[in-house]
Design an enzyme around this catalytic site. Structure first.
Site, mmCIF file in Angstrom:
data_model
loop_
_atom_site.group_PDB
_atom_site.id
_atom_site.type_symbol
_atom_site.label_atom_id
_atom_site.label_comp_id
_atom_site.label_asym_id
_atom_site.label_seq_id
_atom_site.Cartn_x
_atom_site.Cartn_y
_atom_site.Cartn_z
ATOM 1 N N ALA A 1 -13.715 25.712 -17.652
ATOM 2 C CA ALA A 1 -14.555 24.781 -16.884
ATOM 3 C C ALA A 1 -15.976 25.291 -16.642
ATOM 4 C CB ALA A 1 -13.901 24.383 -15.554
ATOM 5 N N ALA A 2 -16.356 26.396 -17.287
ATOM 6 C CA ALA A 2 -17.737 26.878 -17.093
ATOM 7 C C ALA A 2 -18.740 25.870 -17.647
ATOM 8 C CB ALA A 2 -17.911 28.238 -17.769
ATOM 9 N N GLY A 3 -18.440 25.339 -18.840
ATOM 10 C CA GLY A 3 -19.336 24.334 -19.430
ATOM 11 C C GLY A 3 -19.383 23.080 -18.568
ATOM 12 N N ASP A 4 -18.225 22.651 -18.068
ATOM 13 C CA ASP A 4 -18.176 21.450 -17.212
ATOM 14 C C ASP A 4 -18.988 21.674 -15.935
ATOM 15 O OD1 ASP A 4 -16.355 20.390 -19.064
ATOM 16 O OD2 ASP A 4 -14.642 21.238 -17.987
HETATM 17 O O1 RIB Z 1 -13.237 22.266 -20.083
HETATM 18 C C1 RIB Z 1 -12.044 22.763 -19.515
HETATM 19 C C2 RIB Z 1 -10.990 21.704 -19.552
HETATM 20 O O2 RIB Z 1 -10.652 21.429 -20.887
HETATM 21 C C3 RIB Z 1 -9.685 22.082 -18.899
HETATM 22 O O3 RIB Z 1 -9.677 21.805 -17.525
HETATM 23 C C4 RIB Z 1 -8.650 21.309 -19.696
HETATM 24 O O4 RIB Z 1 -8.010 20.318 -18.975
HETATM 25 C C5 RIB Z 1 -9.403 20.745 -20.894
HETATM 26 O O5 RIB Z 1 -9.697 19.419 -20.733
#
Ligand code: RIB
Length: 295
Positions: free
Chosen positions: A243-246
């Site tokens: 989730a770093a990119g998110d």
């Molecule tokens: O970007 C990380 C995410 O990729 C995770 O939370 C997983 O669910 C996938 O969608």
């Protein structure tokens, strides 16, 4: 009040296993820990926006099961508008996430309900639209069309990596890629800030006015009408990059929605992602605005 940021994308329950190293084919290893944690690239980006103070709405699908209820509740508890998170027949999306001793992840997703998401014009209104590739691409294109026509800023995160349809490129304002995605889309090697800048410039020619490449410990490259700039990373002990990119995308968009310059928004994204990688999990690791002010 209407959301300023709409996220059209996936919700997954992440089943995360911590390992010393990934097992080889046919090998059985003991894991070092297990965490069930809300995730999904779309939902993670919505949470990252919300924790940075933005008004955000999620458009997505979950199954009629316990995971679906837990994911909707988690978003709502972060202040994300979930009126357009629909429960559909079948299972909620899941992701099996393996995180090794270096904090690198290997993720397998089973889309489930995410595969049933439809773009409906009435759910798509705001100043920014955030898109990824974990829901059907035809619906991603439709969502982009609806909100581009309203004059919204369309932000594309081509993850998991795939070639984007020709009709989508002119609808994208900002594209945010990691090095694998940038290399695949540009058809060029990407491994350092210099060649990331070449790839970002090539990708801009396809439509987006702004191309951003995240390079982990090597920082971020931004290419726009003002040229290419490199922003160094903040070095920390990495626990889990999930989730770093998110987190980068959500924090960057929240800053833009609040009126920050592109450069300031990228720096906000880097600060937030730096905190994220020091913690385990997906949504569990995404920081709040007040944490960014700490030294
Ligand atoms: O970007 C990380 C995410 O990729 C995770 O939370 C997983 O669910 C996938 O969608």
């Amino acid at each position: 009040m209407a959301a300023s940021i709409v996220v059209f994308g996936s919700l997954n329950m992440d089943l995360m296993v911590r390992v010393a190293r990934a097992p080889r084919a046919g090998e059985t290893l003991y894991g070092l820990g297990f965490l069930t944690n809300p995730g999904g690239k779309g939902a993670n980006q919505a949470v990252a926006c919300a924790r940075q103070g933005a008004r955000v709405a999620m458009v997505g699908c979950v199954g009629e099961d316990g995971f679906g209820e837990a994911l909707s509740n988690a978003l709502a508890s972060d202040g994300v508008d979930v009126a357009d998170v629909r429960s559909v027949e079948g299972s909620t999306g899941v992701a099996v996430v393996m995180v090794d001793a270096q904090g690198e992840n290997r993720i397998t997703i089973v889309p489930g309900a995410n595969a049933l998401l439809k773009a409906r014009a009435e759910a798509l209104a705001g100043q920014f639209l955030l898109l990824q590739c974990e829901v059907p691409m035809a619906e991603v294109v439709l969502a982009a069309r609806f909100m581009h026509a309203q004059g919204a800023t369309v932000v594309m995160n081509p993850a998991p990596v795939c070639q984007l349809p020709d009709e989508l490129w002119p609808l994208i304002d900002i594209i945010v890629m990691n090095e694998i995605e940038a290399a695949e889309l540009a058809g060029l090697p990407v491994g350092d800030p210099a060649n990331a800048a070449v790839a970002a410039s090539a990708i801009r020619k396809r439509g987006p006015s702004t191309a951003i490449v995240t390079l982990g410990s090597q920082g971020v490259v931004l290419a726009d009408d003002d040229g290419c700039r490199h922003f160094p990373a903040i070095q920390v002990q990495v626990v889990d990059t999930t989730a770093a990119g998110d987190t980068f995308i959500g924090a960057m968009c929240a800053a833009r929605a609040a009126g920050a310059s592109m450069d300031a928004a990228v720096m906000r994204g880097i600060q937030a992602a730096t905190i994220c990688v020091t913690r385990p999990g997906a949504q569990a690791s995404i920081p709040y605005l007040h944490e960014l002010a700490r030294p």
